[in-house]
Design an enzyme around this catalytic site. Sequence first.
Site, PDB file in Angstrom:
ATOM      1  N   GLY A  28       0.820  -1.208   0.000  1.00  0.00           N
ATOM      2  CA  GLY A  28       0.000   0.000   0.000  1.00  0.00           C
ATOM      3  C   GLY A  28       0.848   1.249   0.000  1.00  0.00           C
ATOM      4  N   THR A  29       0.492   2.218  -0.803  1.00  0.00           N
ATOM      5  CA  THR A  29       1.116   3.544  -0.834  1.00  0.00           C
ATOM      6  C   THR A  29       0.022   4.497  -1.330  1.00  0.00           C
ATOM      7  OG1 THR A  29       1.786   3.229  -3.113  1.00  0.00           O
ATOM      8  CG2 THR A  29       3.402   2.641  -1.452  1.00  0.00           C
ATOM      9  N   THR A  30       0.008   5.736  -1.105  1.00  0.00           N
ATOM     10  CA  THR A  30       0.914   6.648  -0.430  1.00  0.00           C
ATOM     11  C   THR A  30       0.141   7.315   0.703  1.00  0.00           C
ATOM     12  OG1 THR A  30       2.116   7.041  -2.493  1.00  0.00           O
ATOM     13  CG2 THR A  30       2.271   8.766  -0.843  1.00  0.00           C
TER      14      THR A  30
END
Length: 281
Positions: free
Chosen positions: A53-55
């Site tokens: 997962g990002t951001t």
Amino acid sequence: MEANTRSTGRLPAAFLTPGSSSFMDFLSEHQPEILPGNRQLPPTQGVIEAPHGTTIVAATFPGGVVLAGDRRATMGNVIAQRDIEKVFPADEYSAVGIAGTAGLAVEMVKLFQLELEHFEKVEGAQLSLEGKANRLSTMIRSNLGMAMQGLAVVPLFAGYDVDRGRGRIFSYDVTGGRSEEHNYAATGSGSIFARGAMKKLFRDDLSEAEATTLVVQALYDAADDDSATGGPDVARRIYPIITVITDDGFRRLTETEASEIARSILERRLEQPDGPRAALL
């Protein structure tokens, strides 16, 4: 640890013995194998592929702090999930945004929530914001073995410090090293682009509404240059998760509120594609 009440009608001794106010210490003593950092992984020849997962971005304003995250999870060059949730309340006055291995990160957040709740019930008072940040640092450090195999968790922690009367932001590295960030911060693969946007847009006198617009603008800029970051998806009605923490406590913006902010940014970008400052004017 399950309570066997059928034979004796009593809880196990572990639940009846006075101990530490730390839930992690309790597990370490009575059932250490269920802690994430104590799990044994099979030997691997390379980096384990798992959804990431990002951001995550955060910004302070007079009276509080905003923490937000995009909704995309990736696994290599594939979009693993388009609507993952990456921002969670830690307690009434703090929140955590997760970047890194999604499954482990969510599990760590749940353990962190239990840690804070356990402390409050045992001690009859909440940890200070500084204390909460230190507890999270310890959890991240305990995951170092998995991080060395590519399963790293690097969250962003933000909250309202009731003692100091202002919002604060803490960032971490994979070893659990903790740093307090001032004004704004970002973590994840799109953080360099998000931080650049916030550097230009941030002001000390932002209102709450302007601060929420700023973080969504930063996520939009990150998605523009980072394929692992998902921008506002109007067609699928997927918008960033935006949370605000003030002296009134934690509040997550509704989908309607988030969509209005995202749509206003998209409309202004259509009018002025290369002018990020237009979103705040």
